[in-house]
Design an enzyme around this catalytic site. Structure first.
Site, mmCIF file in Angstrom:
data_model
loop_
_atom_site.group_PDB
_atom_site.id
_atom_site.type_symbol
_atom_site.label_atom_id
_atom_site.label_comp_id
_atom_site.label_asym_id
_atom_site.label_seq_id
_atom_site.Cartn_x
_atom_site.Cartn_y
_atom_site.Cartn_z
ATOM 1 N N GLU A 99 7.310 8.065 -3.882
ATOM 2 C CA GLU A 99 6.239 7.748 -2.931
ATOM 3 C C GLU A 99 5.158 6.905 -3.594
ATOM 4 O O GLU A 99 4.870 7.034 -4.781
ATOM 5 C CB GLU A 99 5.625 9.030 -2.363
ATOM 6 C CG GLU A 99 6.604 9.917 -1.613
ATOM 7 C CD GLU A 99 7.155 9.274 -0.350
ATOM 8 O OE1 GLU A 99 6.657 8.197 0.035
ATOM 9 O OE2 GLU A 99 8.072 9.847 0.245
ATOM 10 N N GLY A 100 4.522 6.046 -2.801
ATOM 11 C CA GLY A 100 3.530 5.115 -3.314
ATOM 12 C C GLY A 100 2.129 5.688 -3.402
ATOM 13 O O GLY A 100 1.855 6.825 -2.997
ATOM 14 N N HIS A 125 -4.162 -8.169 4.541
ATOM 15 C CA HIS A 125 -3.253 -7.450 3.647
ATOM 16 C C HIS A 125 -1.844 -7.907 4.004
ATOM 17 O O HIS A 125 -1.335 -7.599 5.079
ATOM 18 C CB HIS A 125 -3.369 -5.938 3.804
ATOM 19 C CG HIS A 125 -2.302 -5.214 3.028
ATOM 20 N ND1 HIS A 125 -1.489 -4.245 3.577
ATOM 21 C CD2 HIS A 125 -1.880 -5.363 1.740
ATOM 22 C CE1 HIS A 125 -0.638 -3.822 2.668
ATOM 23 N NE2 HIS A 125 -0.844 -4.480 1.550
ATOM 24 N N ASP A 149 -9.136 -4.402 -4.413
ATOM 25 C CA ASP A 149 -8.709 -5.170 -3.233
ATOM 26 C C ASP A 149 -9.120 -4.471 -1.943
ATOM 27 O O ASP A 149 -9.645 -5.094 -1.007
ATOM 28 C CB ASP A 149 -7.190 -5.345 -3.249
ATOM 29 C CG ASP A 149 -6.753 -6.616 -3.960
ATOM 30 O OD1 ASP A 149 -7.579 -7.227 -4.657
ATOM 31 O OD2 ASP A 149 -5.572 -6.992 -3.830
ATOM 32 N N PHE A 187 -1.074 1.052 2.797
ATOM 33 C CA PHE A 187 -2.162 0.299 2.179
ATOM 34 C C PHE A 187 -3.102 -0.228 3.265
ATOM 35 O O PHE A 187 -4.325 -0.122 3.163
ATOM 36 C CB PHE A 187 -1.584 -0.861 1.361
ATOM 37 C CG PHE A 187 -2.558 -1.525 0.422
ATOM 38 C CD1 PHE A 187 -2.556 -1.226 -0.928
ATOM 39 C CD2 PHE A 187 -3.458 -2.472 0.876
ATOM 40 C CE1 PHE A 187 -3.442 -1.843 -1.807
ATOM 41 C CE2 PHE A 187 -4.347 -3.099 0.018
ATOM 42 C CZ PHE A 187 -4.341 -2.782 -1.334
#
Length: 442
Positions: free
Chosen positions: A44-45, A283, A364, A382
């Site tokens: 998982e991120g 994004h 970011d 994100f």
């Protein structure tokens, strides 16, 4: 003699009143402390892991509410090397404390928290029990979803094993010498609260729930969910770096842009309105995400054309790009977004070494959260995190939930609008007490 008796009586009454006061005053007794640790599927991120944190933060908060005789503390799992952290020059990025990315003191204003490294020092690296959360082999019975849990045989080869000393070893975030006294697989189906009584009745002081993403949000989208999210303030150093880039490259300042936030998130409430610096932000996901979602993710050329039109409509001339695009893709995007100045944050070697890939990603997100207009990539966590930041700042919905359309499409479905819930005026953010109030029966 009479005067002596009166004097004696007065002194006796003072002592009696003092004793009665001691009997009726509340006595303070320390609550026992218990620790909840957790981990997530290694694949998982970064941003899904942040979502799992919110689930566990609410879980521990509810433990403190339901069982106030115990002081429950959430132990923060160190950040380890993730798939999207591709800066090879940094080597294996592991054992990164939460304090490098987030304000731990701010997290602690929602629920008691502790860095894993501090827990190791406190407990000597010995955990009581690890429960590896998994689904049910048979799936949903008769297609019906019901909340339940059961101790079951492991469906996969466990990543914990019993050593010669009779304790369980595992990865444990790449910390040496950390072990658990017990291990079992727990099949679960439901929200985090489904396992609360089970955890409460365990004898172990430290309990770890691995694969915690298998538990669903208890409070999704309500004031407590947003409380957990609002408490996730970025670290001061990352915010300062993002703010400096905004000032020097984008001409953006919090006072001028109406994006000032209160120091304490509990005091920060805003009315939705026009705000943000005079730049747009996109994004733009590439890599594996673009390859697996060809019907949703546009080519670089088509993304550039969409962005050119979007910026023209809003009379914005500068576009900040947050993306995992290669240098070649970034150059191609710039060529196709004609008439728009396209920029991105590129850390120096020192900044990359200091902040790591995770910190650069947060920089970011911080920059994007201050843009006059934001457009994201559909189904990207994100993008979701940036939208949440902008909700907390009070941007107009039309300036936050736009999405890039798939190849050749002029229009497409926008992002789901998860609107912030501030709660009632003067909402009380209560923290548990380390001390138990016990009144004398005398």
């Amino acid at each position: 003699l009479i005067n002596c008796l009166i004097h004696f009586y007065k002194r006796a009454m003072k002592h009696l009143l003092f004793l009665l006061l001691i009997c009726f005053v509340s006595c303070k007794e320390r609550n026992p402390v218990r620790y909840i640790l957790y981990d997530v599927n290694p694949g998982e991120g970064f941003n899904l892991r942040r979502d799992v944190y919110m689930r566990m933060a609410v879980f521990v908060k509810k433990l403190n509410i339901a069982y106030p005789d115990t002081y429950w503390v959430l132990v923060l799992p160190p950040w380890g090397h993730l798939y999207h952290w591709q800066s090879r020059q940094l080597g294996h990025q592991a054992r990164i404390p939460w304090g490098d990315f987030f304000s731990v003191s701010s997290l602690g204003q929602f629920v008691p928290v502790m860095e894993f490294g501090d827990w190791v020092k406190e407990m000597g690296g010995v955990g009581g029990a690890v429960y590896y959360l998994q689904g049910y082999k048979e799936g949903w019975k008769d297609g019906k979803f019901e909340e339940k849990f059961d101790l079951r045989e492991c469906l996969q080869e466990p990543r914990y094993h019993l050593n010669s000393e009779g304790v369980y070893e595992g990865q444990f975030f790449y910390y040496d010498g950390v072990v658990a006294e017990k291990f079992a697989c727990l099949s679960v189906q439901g929200h985090t609260s489904v396992v609360a009584p089970f955890v409460r009745n365990l004898e172990e002081q430290s309990v770890m729930l691995d694969r915690a993403e298998n538990l669903l949000h208890d409070w999704f989208g309500d004031v407590e969910y947003w409380g957990a999210r609002r408490s996730m303030r970025f670290s001061e150093e990352l915010v300062e770096t993002a703010d400096r880039f905004r000032r020097e490259v984008l001409g953006s300042d919090d006072v001028e842009d109406n994006t000032v936030v209160k120091i304490d998130w509990r005091d920060h409430i805003v009315v939705r309105g026009e705000r943000g610096g005079q730049f747009g932000c996109v994004h733009l996901r590439r890599g594996d995400f673009a390859r697996s979602r060809r019907d949703q993710v546009p080519s670089i050329r088509w993304a550039g054309e969409q962005l050119r039109r979007k910026m023209e409509e809003r009379k914005l001339e500068v576009l900040f790009v947050s993306s995992d695009a290669t240098k070649e893709e970034f150059s191609e995007l710039s060529k196709n977004a004609k008439g728009v100045k396209v920029v991105r944050f590129e850390p120096t070697e020192e900044e990359l070494e200091l902040f790591k890939d995770g910190g650069v990603a947060i920089i970011d997100q911080s920059i994007c959260s201050h843009a006059k207009y934001f457009i994201g990539s559909k189904e990207s966590t994100f993008t979701f995190r940036i939208q949440e930041e902008r909700e907390i700042m009070g941007f107009e919905l039309k300036d936050t939930f736009d999405m890039l359309c798939g190849e050749g499409k002029e229009t497409c479905e926008k992002g789901t609008q998860w609107k912030i819930e501030w709660g009632t005026k003067n909402y009380q953010w209560k923290l548990p007490s380390k001390e138990n109030q016990i009144k004398s029966e005398l």
